[in-house]
Design an enzyme around this catalytic site. Structure first.
Site: not given
Length: 299
Positions: A51, A202, A204-205, A209
């Site tokens: 990262y 997922a 934001g789903l 979203k």
């Protein structure tokens, strides 16, 4: 905050873990956020040498410098080697690379030991015995306390369960990704290996979203899952928290690792831990919204 024992280790970790990958470049802002997380009972912090070219580890190290080290569980990952020109990375699970990389991670994290050192991926073609040997050496040397892997590949998970002393597997899991339920979860529970779940909403789903295709599900099916989450949500338990509770109530899951970048993200994560649990009937209701998906590769 609830704490769970991580597999067969002695580590007691918060059921909501702090995923450091989402942190920005401002060390001071990161420190404020991480210290606030500690104040709210989060003790598990997950990063990786990959990262931000190692800067994520550095920022975490600075943030915990004044904290009681023994009260924290610090996890990082190894296996992805940055190219010299910084254009990308190569997969390198070799013993030599792991033994060298841990020194860099220890320095960046400003700590004498890593609580959980994880292989950041893996394939069945890897020199698995050599990789395991590297981790075992590090345990013997006291540079790491325990080790695990981050993988969604059943064939890789089975190999490490069979050959190694891993205490955890980090993998994606949500209402829209129930693939681990088929073989991985039962195997890990049978062998007392903890699951660190990521991707709980997922992308934001499942938390507001706009619907879009996800894995093998169409946008219409994703919308159905999101609607199911929404139906069980409200002021006392927003959709993101309902999605998280669904994951945390899976017996195989020890902790959900959430990407936290802002004070609002942290507040939601802490609230999720205290949110009303789902009743058995509610879990069953969510389970029947869509057909369970399964891994199609690397079985």
């Amino acid at each position: 905050m609830k704490y769970n024992q991580l597999g067969k280790s002695s580590l007691q970790i918060s059921e909501v873990g702090f995923g450091c990958m989402s942190l920005g470049a401002d060390d001071q802002a990161n420190a404020v956020l991480i210290q606030e997380a500690i104040s709210n009972g989060i003790n598990f912090f997950d990063t990786a040498d990959l990262y931000d070219h190692g800067n994520n580890e550095i920022s975490l190290g600075k943030a915990i410098a004044t904290a009681k080290r023994e009260a924290l569980v610090i996890a990082t990952k190894v296996g992805n080697q940055w190219k010299a020109d910084g254009s990308g990375w190569d997969w390198n699970p070799s013993k030599k690379y792991i033994l060298a990389s841990v020194e860099d991670s220890l320095r960046r994290l400003n700590t004498d030991y890593i609580d959980l050192y994880q292989l950041h991926g893996g394939t069945i073609q890897d020199p698995v015995d050599e990789t395991i040997e590297a981790f075992e050496i590090l345990v013997q040397q006291g540079k790491i306390r325990y080790y695990g892997i981050s993988s969604i590949r059943p064939e890789v998970i089975r190999e490490y369960v069979r050959k190694s002393n891993i205490v955890s597997v980090m993998m994606q899991y949500s209402l829209l990704d129930r693939r681990p339920e088929e073989t991985s979860f039962p195997l890990l529970m049978e062998n007392n290996i903890g699951v660190l779940a990521r991707g709980t909403v997922a992308k934001g789903l499942l938390a507001g979203k706009a619907a879009a295709p996800y894995l093998n599900y169409s946008a219409k099916e994703v919308a159905q899952a999101a609607a199911g989450i929404s139906t069980l949500s409200g002021e006392n338990r927003p959709a993101s928290q309902t999605a998280l509770r669904y994951v945390l109530q899976q017996p195989a899951v020890t902790s959900a690792i959430l990407g936290i970048r802002t004070a609002a993200h942290l507040s939601d994560a802490v609230a999720a831990s205290a949110a009303l649990p789902l009743m058995a009937a509610e879990v069953a209701q969510l389970n029947h919204i869509l057909p369970v998906n399964k891994y199609e590769q690397f079985r």
